[in-house]
Design a protein around this motif. Structure first.
Motif, PDB file in Angstrom:
ATOM      1  N   LYS A 114     -12.804   2.823   4.432  1.00 46.13           N
ATOM      2  CA  LYS A 114     -14.166   2.437   4.808  1.00 46.13           C
ATOM      3  C   LYS A 114     -14.310   2.323   6.332  1.00 46.13           C
ATOM      4  N   ASN A 115     -13.281   1.834   6.978  1.00 44.09           N
ATOM      5  CA  ASN A 115     -13.371   1.582   8.415  1.00 44.09           C
ATOM      6  C   ASN A 115     -13.035   2.783   9.294  1.00 44.09           C
ATOM      7  N   ALA A 116     -12.187   3.682   8.785  1.00 45.97           N
ATOM      8  CA  ALA A 116     -11.767   4.822   9.603  1.00 45.97           C
ATOM      9  C   ALA A 116     -12.692   6.011   9.349  1.00 45.97           C
ATOM     10  N   ASP A 117     -12.831   6.886  10.347  1.00 46.57           N
ATOM     11  CA  ASP A 117     -13.598   8.116  10.133  1.00 46.57           C
ATOM     12  C   ASP A 117     -12.771   9.109   9.332  1.00 46.57           C
ATOM     13  N   VAL A 118     -11.461   9.068   9.551  1.00 49.95           N
ATOM     14  CA  VAL A 118     -10.556   9.916   8.779  1.00 49.95           C
ATOM     15  C   VAL A 118      -9.362   9.071   8.358  1.00 49.95           C
ATOM     16  N   LEU A 119      -8.982   9.177   7.095  1.00 48.45           N
ATOM     17  CA  LEU A 119      -7.762   8.517   6.619  1.00 48.45           C
ATOM     18  C   LEU A 119      -6.924   9.536   5.863  1.00 48.45           C
ATOM     19  N   GLU A 120      -5.694   9.716   6.313  1.00 43.40           N
ATOM     20  CA  GLU A 120      -4.782  10.613   5.604  1.00 43.40           C
ATOM     21  C   GLU A 120      -3.534   9.830   5.221  1.00 43.40           C
ATOM     22  N   VAL A 121      -3.156   9.930   3.946  1.00 41.99           N
ATOM     23  CA  VAL A 121      -1.956   9.237   3.473  1.00 41.99           C
ATOM     24  C   VAL A 121      -0.994  10.272   2.901  1.00 41.99           C
ATOM     25  N   GLU A 122       0.218  10.290   3.441  1.00 41.18           N
ATOM     26  CA  GLU A 122       1.256  11.177   2.910  1.00 41.18           C
ATOM     27  C   GLU A 122       2.439  10.319   2.522  1.00 41.18           C
ATOM     28  N   SER A 123       3.010  10.588   1.355  1.00 41.33           N
ATOM     29  CA  SER A 123       4.101   9.732   0.930  1.00 41.33           C
ATOM     30  C   SER A 123       5.151  10.493   0.146  1.00 41.33           C
ATOM     31  N   THR A 124       6.409  10.139   0.386  1.00 45.10           N
ATOM     32  CA  THR A 124       7.503  10.679  -0.415  1.00 45.10           C
ATOM     33  C   THR A 124       8.165   9.499  -1.116  1.00 45.10           C
ATOM     34  N   PRO A 125       7.987   9.405  -2.436  1.00 51.69           N
ATOM     35  CA  PRO A 125       8.608   8.288  -3.146  1.00 51.69           C
ATOM     36  C   PRO A 125      10.107   8.212  -2.869  1.00 51.69           C
ATOM     37  N   GLY A 126      10.582   7.014  -2.582  1.00 53.15           N
ATOM     38  CA  GLY A 126      11.989   6.805  -2.287  1.00 53.15           C
ATOM     39  C   GLY A 126      12.323   6.989  -0.816  1.00 53.15           C
ATOM     40  N   SER A 127      11.344   7.434  -0.039  1.00 57.80           N
ATOM     41  CA  SER A 127      11.629   7.710   1.373  1.00 57.80           C
ATOM     42  C   SER A 127      10.674   6.965   2.324  1.00 57.80           C
ATOM     43  N   GLY A 128       9.371   7.129   2.115  1.00 60.03           N
ATOM     44  CA  GLY A 128       8.437   6.407   2.976  1.00 60.03           C
ATOM     45  C   GLY A 128       7.036   6.981   2.961  1.00 60.03           C
TER      46      GLY A 128
END
Lengths: 137, 114
Positions: free
Chosen positions: A114-128
Motif C-alpha cells: 500500500k505504501n510503496a509505488d513498487v513492491l517486489e518480493v523474491e524468495s528461495t525457501p530455505g535460503s532467504g
C-alpha cells in the motif's frame, strides 16, 4: 545520489526500527516531501519487523536519487514458501512472541504494498528473501 | 482536547515530554496491535495502548505520532523513556483499562479517527 546501508539481526526486536529511524532523519535533511517520507519509513519499518520476526540476518540498502527512493532488504532465513498467500491480509506465520510485541497480524506485506509505488518480493525457501520497494516523488 | 485535560480525565501521570502538556489533540486511536496503527493515514493523533515495549515508540515515530497514553498501569522502562524523549514525544501512564480510558475521552469530546 545517496546510499545508506544497515545490517539487521533476526530476533532482535530491541533494534528493529533503527534503520527506519536513521533513514527518516536523512530523508528529512534532504527536504523530501513529508508524505513520501512517511510512506517510505512505514514500509521500511514493516520490512524491518519482518526480518526481526522471521529471518536470521539481513541487509538493508537505501538509495535516494532525484526522483525516487529505492529500498532493498535482503535476508538470510527460511524464505517464504507461498508469496501469494503471504501477500493476503491476515495470513501470518509469526510466533506468539512477535504477536505479543504488537505485530504478526498478517498485515506487514499488504501494508508495504500500500505504501510503496513498487513492491517486489523474491524468495528461495530455505535460503532467504529479498524485498525491493520503490517510492517515487 | 488539551493533553492537560486528558491527564486529568484519566487520572494519569506524565512519564516524559511535559513540554507538550498544552498540545491540542482532536483524534485518538486505541490499539494493542501496532500493525493496525501503521495502516492509519493520520498524523498528530493520540495513541492509547496497553503495550509498553520499545516498538510502540518506533511505531509512533514512523507514523508521526507524538502523544501516547499507556493504560492498565503498565510501566515503561528507562530506555523507552530515553528514546521517547529523544523523539520529542509525551508519554502518559493511566491506571484505567483501555476501554475505560477510551470511553471517558470519547464521552468528553475527543473524536475517533474513523
Amino acid at each position: 545520489m545517496i546510499e545508506l546501508r544497515f545490517i539487521l539481526e533476526g530476533g532482535d526486536f530491541d533494534r528493529a526500527g533503527t534503520a527506519s529511524s536513521e533513514t527518516k532523519k536523512i530523508l528529512k535533511q534532504l527536504n523530501i516531501d513529508p508524505r513520501v517520507i512517511k510512506h517510505t519509513v512505514v514500509a521500511l519499518y514493516e520490512a524491518e519487523v519482518n526480518i526481526a520476526a522471521h529471518a536470521y540476518r539481513g541487509e538493508v540498502t537505501i538509495t535516494v536519487s532525484d526522483h525516487q527512493i529505492v529500498a532493498v532488504l535482503k535476508d538470510e532465513g527460511p524464505g517464504i514458501a507461498d508469496i501469494k498467500r503471504a501477500m493476503l491480509e491476515g495470513f501470518s506465520t509469526a510466533s506468539p512472541k512477535v504477536r505479543e510485541m504488537g505485530f504478526g497480524a498478517g498485515m506487514g506485506l499488504p501494508n508495504m504494498k500500500k505504501n510503496a509505488d513498487v513492491l517486489e518480493v523474491e524468495s528461495t525457501p530455505g535460503s532467504g528473501t529479498t524485498v525491493k520497494m520503490i517510492f517515487d516523488f | 482536547m488539551k493533553i492537560e485535560k486528558i491527564i486529568q480525565l484519566l487520572d494519569a501521570k506524565i512519564v516524559c515530554g511535559s513540554h507538550r502538556i498544552s498540545d491540542d489533540i482532536s483524534n485518538a486511536f486505541s490499539s494493542d496491535l501496532m500493525s493496525d496503527v501503521l495502516t492509519l493515514d493520520a498524523e498528530n493523533m493520540l495513541l492509547i495502548t496497553g503495550l509498553a515495549n520499545v516498538q510502540i515508540i518506533r511505531t509512533a515515530e514512523v507514523a508521526e505520532i507524538h502523544h501516547l497514553v499507556i493504560v492498565r498501569n503498565k510501566k515503561v522502562s528507562e530506555d523507552i523513556v530515553e528514546l521517547a524523549n529523544e523523539l520529542n514525544m509525551i508519554l502518559i501512564e493511566s491506571p484505567y483499562s483501555m476501554f475505560k480510558a477510551s470511553g471517558i475521552l470519547y464521552a468528553n469530546g475527543l473524536n475517533p479517527l474513523y
